[in-house]
Design an enzyme around this catalytic site. Structure first.
Site, PDB file in Angstrom:
ATOM      1  N   GLY A  90       0.816  -1.211   0.000  1.00  0.00           N
ATOM      2  CA  GLY A  90       0.000   0.000   0.000  1.00  0.00           C
ATOM      3  C   GLY A  90       0.845   1.254   0.000  1.00  0.00           C
ATOM      4  O   GLY A  90       0.368   2.350  -0.285  1.00  0.00           O
ATOM      5  N   ARG A  91       2.092   1.102   0.363  1.00  0.00           N
ATOM      6  CA  ARG A  91       2.963   2.290   0.365  1.00  0.00           C
ATOM      7  C   ARG A  91       4.394   1.922  -0.004  1.00  0.00           C
ATOM      8  O   ARG A  91       5.324   2.661   0.294  1.00  0.00           O
ATOM      9  CB  ARG A  91       2.951   2.944   1.724  1.00  0.00           C
ATOM     10  CG  ARG A  91       3.315   1.989   2.839  1.00  0.00           C
ATOM     11  CD  ARG A  91       3.618   2.733   4.052  1.00  0.00           C
ATOM     12  NE  ARG A  91       3.640   1.847   5.195  1.00  0.00           N
ATOM     13  CZ  ARG A  91       3.969   2.227   6.377  1.00  0.00           C
ATOM     14  NH1 ARG A  91       4.318   3.472   6.576  1.00  0.00           N
ATOM     15  NH2 ARG A  91       3.970   1.389   7.373  1.00  0.00           N
TER      16      ARG A  91
ATOM     17  N   LYS B 225       9.892   2.391   0.033  1.00  0.00           N
ATOM     18  CA  LYS B 225       8.790   2.345   0.995  1.00  0.00           C
ATOM     19  C   LYS B 225       8.427   3.780   1.376  1.00  0.00           C
ATOM     20  O   LYS B 225       9.309   4.547   1.770  1.00  0.00           O
ATOM     21  CB  LYS B 225       9.236   1.547   2.227  1.00  0.00           C
ATOM     22  CG  LYS B 225       8.112   1.203   3.170  1.00  0.00           C
ATOM     23  CD  LYS B 225       8.579   0.180   4.200  1.00  0.00           C
ATOM     24  CE  LYS B 225       7.536  -0.015   5.282  1.00  0.00           C
ATOM     25  NZ  LYS B 225       7.985  -0.966   6.307  1.00  0.00           N
TER      26      LYS B 225
ATOM     27  N   GLY C  59      -0.172   6.171   1.453  1.00  0.00           N
ATOM     28  CA  GLY C  59       0.977   5.701   0.681  1.00  0.00           C
ATOM     29  C   GLY C  59       2.318   6.221   1.171  1.00  0.00           C
ATOM     30  O   GLY C  59       3.361   5.941   0.582  1.00  0.00           O
TER      31      GLY C  59
ATOM     32  N   ARG D  81      14.488  -0.232   0.455  1.00  0.00           N
ATOM     33  CA  ARG D  81      14.589  -1.522   1.150  1.00  0.00           C
ATOM     34  C   ARG D  81      14.941  -2.611   0.143  1.00  0.00           C
ATOM     35  O   ARG D  81      14.494  -2.564  -1.002  1.00  0.00           O
ATOM     36  CB  ARG D  81      13.238  -1.818   1.804  1.00  0.00           C
ATOM     37  CG  ARG D  81      13.140  -3.178   2.416  1.00  0.00           C
ATOM     38  CD  ARG D  81      11.900  -3.311   3.267  1.00  0.00           C
ATOM     39  NE  ARG D  81      10.698  -3.507   2.487  1.00  0.00           N
ATOM     40  CZ  ARG D  81       9.506  -3.756   3.023  1.00  0.00           C
ATOM     41  NH1 ARG D  81       9.370  -3.842   4.325  1.00  0.00           N
ATOM     42  NH2 ARG D  81       8.448  -3.921   2.269  1.00  0.00           N
TER      43      ARG D  81
ATOM     44  N   ASP E  38       1.024 -11.474   6.749  1.00  0.00           N
ATOM     45  CA  ASP E  38       1.544 -10.693   5.618  1.00  0.00           C
ATOM     46  C   ASP E  38       2.897 -10.072   5.959  1.00  0.00           C
ATOM     47  O   ASP E  38       3.555  -9.501   5.092  1.00  0.00           O
ATOM     48  CB  ASP E  38       0.551  -9.590   5.208  1.00  0.00           C
ATOM     49  CG  ASP E  38       0.081  -8.769   6.393  1.00  0.00           C
ATOM     50  OD1 ASP E  38      -0.549  -9.346   7.289  1.00  0.00           O
ATOM     51  OD2 ASP E  38       0.354  -7.552   6.432  1.00  0.00           O
ATOM     52  N   ASN E  39       3.312 -10.186   7.206  1.00  0.00           N
ATOM     53  CA  ASN E  39       4.627  -9.679   7.606  1.00  0.00           C
ATOM     54  C   ASN E  39       5.610 -10.827   7.844  1.00  0.00           C
ATOM     55  O   ASN E  39       6.554 -10.684   8.613  1.00  0.00           O
ATOM     56  CB  ASN E  39       4.501  -8.813   8.865  1.00  0.00           C
ATOM     57  CG  ASN E  39       3.774  -7.507   8.586  1.00  0.00           C
ATOM     58  OD1 ASN E  39       3.712  -7.056   7.449  1.00  0.00           O
ATOM     59  ND2 ASN E  39       3.218  -6.913   9.622  1.00  0.00           N
TER      60      ASN E  39
ATOM     61  N   ASP F 230       9.280  -5.992   7.549  1.00  0.00           N
ATOM     62  CA  ASP F 230       8.262  -5.024   7.982  1.00  0.00           C
ATOM     63  C   ASP F 230       8.450  -4.582   9.429  1.00  0.00           C
ATOM     64  O   ASP F 230       7.673  -4.912  10.319  1.00  0.00           O
ATOM     65  CB  ASP F 230       6.839  -5.558   7.753  1.00  0.00           C
ATOM     66  CG  ASP F 230       6.399  -5.331   6.315  1.00  0.00           C
ATOM     67  OD1 ASP F 230       7.256  -4.962   5.491  1.00  0.00           O
ATOM     68  OD2 ASP F 230       5.213  -5.503   6.015  1.00  0.00           O
TER      69      ASP F 230
HETATM   70  P1  AMP Z   1       1.811  -3.094   8.088  1.00  0.00           P
HETATM   71  O1  AMP Z   1       1.015  -3.178   9.354  1.00  0.00           O
HETATM   72  O2  AMP Z   1       2.779  -1.953   8.041  1.00  0.00           O
HETATM   73  O3  AMP Z   1       2.439  -4.391   7.734  1.00  0.00           O
HETATM   74  O4  AMP Z   1       0.753  -2.742   6.930  1.00  0.00           O
HETATM   75  C1  AMP Z   1      -0.421  -3.478   6.699  1.00  0.00           C
HETATM   76  C2  AMP Z   1      -1.015  -3.082   5.366  1.00  0.00           C
HETATM   77  O5  AMP Z   1      -1.361  -1.703   5.362  1.00  0.00           O
HETATM   78  C3  AMP Z   1      -0.103  -3.288   4.184  1.00  0.00           C
HETATM   79  O6  AMP Z   1      -0.886  -3.686   3.087  1.00  0.00           O
HETATM   80  C4  AMP Z   1       0.497  -1.923   3.984  1.00  0.00           C
HETATM   81  O7  AMP Z   1       0.936  -1.720   2.668  1.00  0.00           O
HETATM   82  C5  AMP Z   1      -0.688  -1.027   4.307  1.00  0.00           C
HETATM   83  N1  AMP Z   1      -0.268   0.300   4.786  1.00  0.00           N
HETATM   84  C6  AMP Z   1       0.354   0.609   5.950  1.00  0.00           C
HETATM   85  N2  AMP Z   1       0.557   1.936   6.050  1.00  0.00           N
HETATM   86  C7  AMP Z   1       0.063   2.486   4.915  1.00  0.00           C
HETATM   87  C8  AMP Z   1      -0.026   3.818   4.407  1.00  0.00           C
HETATM   88  N3  AMP Z   1       0.432   4.859   5.082  1.00  0.00           N
HETATM   89  N4  AMP Z   1      -0.596   3.982   3.192  1.00  0.00           N
HETATM   90  C9  AMP Z   1      -1.076   2.952   2.484  1.00  0.00           C
HETATM   91  N5  AMP Z   1      -1.026   1.680   2.911  1.00  0.00           N
HETATM   92  C10 AMP Z   1      -0.463   1.435   4.107  1.00  0.00           C
HETATM   93 MG    MG Z   2       3.352  -5.223   6.360  1.00  0.00          MG
END
Ligand code: AMP
Ligand code: MG
Length: 521
Positions: free
Chosen positions: A115-116, A136, A149, A199, A275-276, A285
């Site tokens: 997502g970002r 990232k 993002g 990364r 997913d991590n 992550d």
């Molecule tokens: P994370 O908890 O960082 O592993 O993120 C979980 C999900 O949320 C993943 O699909 C990330 O890409 C998405 N995500 C986290 N932060 C953002 C953000 N600021 N903008 C868009 N997507 C995000």
């Molecule tokens: Mg993640």
């Protein structure tokens, strides 16, 4: 030239580029994107979004740049900045955001994805190893959901330093090449400056990359992705009787060993959603992670983890839960008969605990300086840990100081009883110390040799939350990046005595207990 020294004390503007005819630019690295060959069901093509306003290099990981084959002397920094801030895509790169799903806090979330983060593409280093390079914080993608993002400076800096620290500790991890700063305002609980992280990993495929196709009943895609991972990252498994089963077995082993290493060093990941979890067994992550300080096995580093699902002592169990998610997603590949496949998967998962326990026991034995394995070692360790828990003893400091123990008792150090004083109940510790001395004598342990061995496995320097916090405050408030550079160098050599850096090995200050880290990064 040391890149980081080119931006001392907060100068936010890139220095003029150094032109040369050697491999000084990203575009010289010979980009491909083999993942893109899987087809558009697996990702979305998307270009990074440059920052609104100025962007500058905060820090470059010179060692990593060299690993990739970049020539430090010939580096064209303005071109590099353009590539690392999303202003220009390197020649031959094919940027995309990867699709995945995953179990978040135990619940299946059908569509996540980068997502970002945007994968620029892939290069091979001079040793012919593949590296995917991601940005990232590089803007919106089709998987951004409600997010913006972007990544903030605070979390980017934490990931940058921690991934290097983990590498220094010998723990498999994604790597980082550089951090880019910006004036773009990013809205979290407060307004924060945006940043980008470059990364790297041989692959960023996650357990959730398989899960998404299982839940959509797209079994052909599961097979294609597994074939891709086998071909590019586990070629030796392709020759086995059932490569898909071998893949699961290998990932179970790597994950068990990875988490044993986390437990031994006192690392809490904080958000171990499926997913991590990396298909290569890497730490991936970095978010609300934390290292144990005062020893509390139930330590919860993620301020938003209200139930303690990802508490330090839960990590081994959660590793198994996540592997079960992966195994389920791979089920269609194991056997034509789904029942047979499921039975086999259960038996494969049953191996996890044994591998974890064996690895953890051997790491902890080494931390105690023991070379032989005796039955009594487990209770010796457990009793030490329970004394530490009682006294709130600092995990890293204790194991480091324990190397000063002598078989005849405590070395008459100055200040005296440097180890004993770390415990609340000193008489209980004396009783333990007597047992430890006897145990060491049983294997004729030689004090000086043991001390050296122990110092090679018990780090002196870890990325304590407060150390990162000091660097964050300087970077945010004054654009002063000197502390990032100091910590970066410090943490590359966590086992070395660094007399000039002794203060970084001290107990955390009182204000450190007020630091809160959560997922909002
Ligand atoms: P994370 O908890 O960082 O592993 O993120 C979980 C999900 O949320 C993943 O699909 C990330 O890409 C998405 N995500 C986290 N932060 C953002 C953000 N600021 N903008 C868009 N997507 C995000
Ligand atoms: Mg993640």
């Amino acid at each position: 030239m040391y890149f980081s020294d080119k931006f001392p004390h907060g100068s936010p503007h890139p220095t003029p580029s150094l032109q040369g005819d050697r491999k000084g630019s990203f575009s010289d690295l010979g980009w491909t994107n083999t993942f893109a060959g899987l087809g558009e069901a697996f990702y979305s093509r998307v270009q990074p979004t440059p920052f609104d306003g100025a962007a500058w290099l905060i820090h470059i990981n010179r060692g990593m740049a060299q690993t990739l084959g970049l020539d430090a002397e010939a580096m064209d920094e303005s071109a590099l900045l353009a590539n690392l801030s999303g202003q220009a895509v390197p020649k031959g790169a094919d940027p995309l955001a990867m699709l995945y799903a995953g179990h978040q806090f135990g619940t299946y979330v059908p569509q996540l994805g980068d997502g970002r983060a945007i994968m620029l593409g892939e290069i091979r280093d001079p040793a012919n190893r593949p590296w995917e390079i991601q940005l990232k914080g590089s803007g919106l993608t089709p998987y951004s959901r409600q997010g913006d993002g972007r990544a903030v400076l605070r979390s980017t800096l934490r990931e940058y330093l921690c991934s290097e620290a983990m590498h220094g500790l010998g723990i498999p991890t994604t790597r980082a090449l550089a951090m880019v700063g910006s004036d773009e305002e990013v809205y979290r609980e407060h307004i924060e400056p945006g940043a980008m992280l470059a990364r790297l990993a041989p692959s960023h495929v996650r357990f959730g990359s398989f899960e998404v196709f299982f839940y959509r009943n797209q079994y052909d895609h599961i097979r294609s992705l597994a074939d891709y991972v086998l071909e590019h990252h586990y070629p030796e498994l392709k020759e086995t009787a059932n490569p898909y089963q071998s893949l699961l077995v290998e990932v179970i082993q790597r994950t068990a060993r990875l988490i044993a290493k986390w437990q031994a060093v006192g690392f809490a990941h904080g958000v171990m959603n499926s997913d991590n979890m990396s298909i290569l067994g890497l730490t991936i992550d970095y978010g609300p992670f934390g290292f144990l300080e005062s020893y509390q096995p139930g330590y919860i580093c993620n301020h938003s983890d209200y139930s303690g699902r990802y508490a330090f002592d839960q990590q081994p169990n959660i590793g198994l839960f996540n592997l079960s998610c992966l195994a389920q997603a791979l089920l269609p590949l194991f056997d034509d008969d789904p029942n047979q496949g499921a039975e086999w998967a259960k038996s494969a998962l049953a191996e996890y605990q044994g591998i974890f326990v064996k690895t953890y026991a051997s790491l902890m034995r080494a931390k105690l300086g023991l070379q032989e394995a005796l039955d009594e070692d487990q209770s010796l360790l457990e009793d030490l840990l329970s004394l530490m828990q009682q006294g709130g003893t600092d995990y890293t400091i204790l194991f480091r100081k324990l190397s000063e123990f002598t078989c005849g008792g405590l070395r008459d150090a100055n200040p005296p009883y440097v180890i004993r004083d770390l415990f609340l109940d000193r008489e209980d510790f004396d009783a333990w110390a007597e047992r430890y001395a006897l145990r060491l004598q049983k294997e004729n342990s030689v004090d000086d040799e043991r001390c050296e061995r122990m110092n090679n496995v018990n780090p002196k320097y870890i990325l304590r939350n407060y150390l990162a916090e000091v660097a964050i405050r300087k970077a945010e408030d004054e654009k002063d990046y000197s502390e990032i550079d100091s910590l970066f160098k410090l943490l590359q050599k966590p086992f070395d005595e660094q007399p000039e850096n002794e203060h970084y090995a001290a107990h955390p200050p009182d204000w450190a207990s007020g630091i809160e880290v959560s997922c909002s990064s």
